[in-house]
Design an enzyme around this catalytic site. Sequence first.
Site, PDB file in Angstrom:
ATOM      1  N   LYS A  83       0.852  -1.192   0.000  1.00 16.43           N
ATOM      2  CA  LYS A  83       0.000   0.000   0.000  1.00 16.43           C
ATOM      3  C   LYS A  83       0.887   1.241   0.000  1.00 16.43           C
ATOM      4  O   LYS A  83       1.751   1.396   0.866  1.00 16.43           O
ATOM      5  CB  LYS A  83      -0.825  -0.028   1.295  1.00 16.43           C
ATOM      6  CG  LYS A  83      -2.236   0.454   1.162  1.00 16.43           C
ATOM      7  CD  LYS A  83      -2.909   0.217   2.514  1.00 16.43           C
ATOM      8  CE  LYS A  83      -4.310   0.696   2.542  1.00 16.43           C
ATOM      9  NZ  LYS A  83      -4.851   0.663   3.899  1.00 16.43           N
TER      10      LYS A  83
HETATM   11  C1  E4P Z   1      -8.269   1.522   4.112  1.00 14.40           C
HETATM   12  O1  E4P Z   1      -7.452   0.799   3.595  1.00 14.40           O
HETATM   13  C2  E4P Z   1      -8.049   2.260   5.360  1.00 14.40           C
HETATM   14  O2  E4P Z   1      -7.311   1.427   6.217  1.00 14.40           O
HETATM   15  C3  E4P Z   1      -9.304   2.614   6.123  1.00 14.40           C
HETATM   16  O3  E4P Z   1     -10.472   2.188   5.432  1.00 14.40           O
HETATM   17  C4  E4P Z   1      -9.355   3.998   6.647  1.00 14.40           C
HETATM   18  O4  E4P Z   1     -10.549   4.188   7.322  1.00 14.40           O
HETATM   19  P1  E4P Z   1     -10.780   5.358   8.398  1.00 14.40           P
HETATM   20  O5  E4P Z   1     -11.143   6.604   7.657  1.00 14.40           O
HETATM   21  O6  E4P Z   1     -11.941   4.861   9.225  1.00 14.40           O
HETATM   22  O7  E4P Z   1      -9.517   5.482   9.176  1.00 14.40           O
END
Ligand code: E4P
Length: 221
Positions: A83
């Site tokens: 990522k």
């Molecule tokens: C996605 O890969 C992220 O880890 C996640 O969905 C972020 O979500 P949040 O806005 O609740 O932190």
Amino acid sequence: MKIFLDTANLEAIRKFNDMGLLDGITTNPSLMSKEGGNPKDIMKEITKIIKGDVSLEVLSSKYSGMIEEGKRLHQYGKNVVVKVPMTSDGLKACKHLSSEGIPVNVTLVFSPNQALLAAKSGAKYVSPFIGRLDDIGQDGMHLIKEIKQIFSNYDFGTKILVASIRHPIHVVDAAKIGADVVTLPPAVLDKMIQHPLTDIGLENFLSDWEKLKARNPNMQI
Ligand code: E4P
């Protein structure tokens, strides 16, 4: 639509994986920081529990650091997706890693143009954060519709991974649009399982069965 769990919590991952619900996992540095123990061990363990794609995020914000970390993370398991953030360095790293056969998830996407560029760079997944857009008074789900429309005009092969999901209606809406993947916090997946009429119905079935058993004490199924 595939379901990923958005967590680094091994207990939650095992729980939902045992129900056959999980196609993959997404993690990020904030989710990792909520867990005790050695992050490296946790990441490796997740890749063993889950057969599908496991997104592990780089920490460097510079291209060379992302490449180094991405290659290291990819050693943790065959199913690791690296990522990277939606930045110029992230896109360059995406192109480099993808061309070496290392799949990439471009994260922190908040506009259709960012999604388009991530797809051009060869991303396997693009992660639009809908909840965070809702939080600032924008329509996160509208972004998913726009990305879906753009991707359907071309042949990128990049999957739309709907992230920052806050509640079960987000999941229904993403499925109606035809998003490829949703990544869910464990609490949202728990809510999707439950319905008060299921609980009431089950309670009634069991109390009726008790009445029947009182009339026929030796009866079994
Ligand atoms: C996605 O890969 C992220 O880890 C996640 O969905 C972020 O979500 P949040 O806005 O609740 O932190």
